[in-house]
Design a protein around this motif. Structure first.
Motif, PDB file in Angstrom:
ATOM      1  N   ASP A 144       0.891  -1.126  -0.266  1.00 41.74           N
ATOM      2  CA  ASP A 144       0.008   0.003   0.106  1.00 41.74           C
ATOM      3  C   ASP A 144       0.962   1.267   0.021  1.00 41.74           C
ATOM      4  OD1 ASP A 144      -2.214  -1.559   0.129  1.00 41.74           O
ATOM      5  OD2 ASP A 144      -2.405  -1.297   2.448  1.00 41.74           O
TER       6      ASP A 144
ATOM      7  N   VAL B  27       3.906  -6.278   9.588  1.00 41.59           N
ATOM      8  CA  VAL B  27       3.925  -5.228   8.612  1.00 41.59           C
ATOM      9  C   VAL B  27       4.940  -4.349   8.544  1.00 41.59           C
ATOM     10  CG1 VAL B  27       2.484  -3.233   7.934  1.00 41.59           C
ATOM     11  CG2 VAL B  27       1.199  -5.171   9.136  1.00 41.59           C
TER      12      VAL B  27
ATOM     13  N   LYS C 136       3.529   0.579   3.042  1.00 40.18           N
ATOM     14  CA  LYS C 136       3.280  -0.792   3.953  1.00 40.18           C
ATOM     15  C   LYS C 136       3.218  -1.965   3.190  1.00 40.18           C
ATOM     16  CE  LYS C 136       0.816   1.381   7.786  1.00 40.18           C
ATOM     17  NZ  LYS C 136      -0.146   1.516   8.668  1.00 40.18           N
TER      18      LYS C 136
ATOM     19  N   ALA D  19      12.047   2.845   8.567  1.00 38.51           N
ATOM     20  CA  ALA D  19      11.674   1.444   8.395  1.00 38.51           C
ATOM     21  C   ALA D  19      11.537   0.703   9.680  1.00 38.51           C
ATOM     22  CB  ALA D  19      12.445   0.805   7.460  1.00 38.51           C
ATOM     23  N   GLU D  20      10.284   0.249   9.846  1.00 33.38           N
ATOM     24  CA  GLU D  20       9.787  -0.377  11.125  1.00 33.38           C
ATOM     25  C   GLU D  20       8.980  -1.712  10.649  1.00 33.38           C
ATOM     26  OE1 GLU D  20       7.563   0.546  15.111  1.00 33.38           O
ATOM     27  OE2 GLU D  20       6.964   1.655  13.207  1.00 33.38           O
TER      28      GLU D  20
ATOM     29  N   THR E 175       8.416   5.149   5.924  1.00 30.65           N
ATOM     30  CA  THR E 175       7.893   6.566   5.943  1.00 30.65           C
ATOM     31  C   THR E 175       9.210   7.236   5.383  1.00 30.65           C
ATOM     32  OG1 THR E 175       6.580   5.896   7.878  1.00 30.65           O
ATOM     33  CG2 THR E 175       6.687   8.100   7.225  1.00 30.65           C
TER      34      THR E 175
ATOM     35  N   THR F 183       6.405  -0.974   7.739  1.00 33.39           N
ATOM     36  CA  THR F 183       6.234   0.332   7.115  1.00 33.39           C
ATOM     37  C   THR F 183       7.651   1.429   6.948  1.00 33.39           C
ATOM     38  OG1 THR F 183       4.105   0.074   8.767  1.00 33.39           O
ATOM     39  CG2 THR F 183       4.723   2.110   8.195  1.00 33.39           C
TER      40      THR F 183
ATOM     41  N   VAL G 206       4.058   7.076   2.862  1.00 31.82           N
ATOM     42  CA  VAL G 206       4.175   5.904   3.436  1.00 31.82           C
ATOM     43  C   VAL G 206       3.889   4.682   2.700  1.00 31.82           C
ATOM     44  CG1 VAL G 206       2.996   4.749   5.587  1.00 31.82           C
ATOM     45  CG2 VAL G 206       3.279   7.163   5.512  1.00 31.82           C
TER      46      VAL G 206
ATOM     47  N   ARG H  57       2.632  -6.265   3.746  1.00 33.40           N
ATOM     48  CA  ARG H  57       2.419  -7.361   4.717  1.00 33.40           C
ATOM     49  C   ARG H  57       3.708  -8.334   4.585  1.00 33.40           C
ATOM     50  NH1 ARG H  57      -2.667  -9.518   3.229  1.00 33.40           N
ATOM     51  NH2 ARG H  57      -1.363 -10.537   1.827  1.00 33.40           N
TER      52      ARG H  57
END
Length: 162
Positions: A62, A143, A73, A137-138, A147, A145, A71, A75
């Motif tokens: 996404d 997930v 994301k 990056a997390e 940013t 993510t 952002v 999975r």
């Protein structure tokens, strides 16, 4: 539409569908013998994979914007941090890694196997200019993510033509 015309249209559709599953030689041979393509002998597909045919899986992402951020994301449930590689170059973000199924050495007979296990790779062209230095990056709860801070574009200004 007359009933006879409807059946003729259905027959064409059946032949088109059959042709989609036959190679050109089989369809041509059936037609040459006066048979509709749907009556030709089915072609057996070879499903054996060789190492050259293995293609990395795709990763669903996404991509959205907030006022100041871009952002992304993905999975990535089941992927260990150490098996993830995230890089950016010339406005293209690449996420790659390996999804491990764990130890399935005791599996003797699969009844259904729909999950993809193995290497995956996804490259995304970023839709807006971003600061590549301040990226975060997390990986949390499966997930990933990523940013970015967006670069503010100057508003267009009118240029007088002389």
């Amino acid at each position: 539409m007359a009933r006879g015309q409807k059946q003729k249209d259905d027959l064409l559709l059946d032949e088109e569908l059959a042709a989609a599953f036959l190679n050109d030689d089989d369809a041509a041979a059936a037609t040459d013998q006066g048979q509709p393509a749907s009556d030709a002998a089915p072609v057996q597909a070879e499903w054996e994979e060789t190492e050259e045919e293995v293609v990395p899986g795709q990763l669903a992402v996404d991509v959205y914007e907030t006022k100041d951020k871009l952002v992304i994301k993905a999975r990535t449930a089941g992927v260990d941090k150490k098996d993830l590689d995230v890089s950016i170059s010339d406005g293209i973000l690449t996420i790659s890694g390996t999804l491990s199924a764990g130890d399935e050495s005791s599996a003797e007979n699969y009844h259904i196997q729909e999950c993809y296990w193995g290497e995956f790779r996804r490259s995304v062209t970023l839709p807006v200019p971003v600061q590549e230095d301040g990226v975060q990056a997390e990986l949390k709860d499966g997930v990933l993510t990523i940013t970015f801070t967006k670069i503010k574009q100057e508003t267009a200004r009118k240029i007088e033509v002389l």
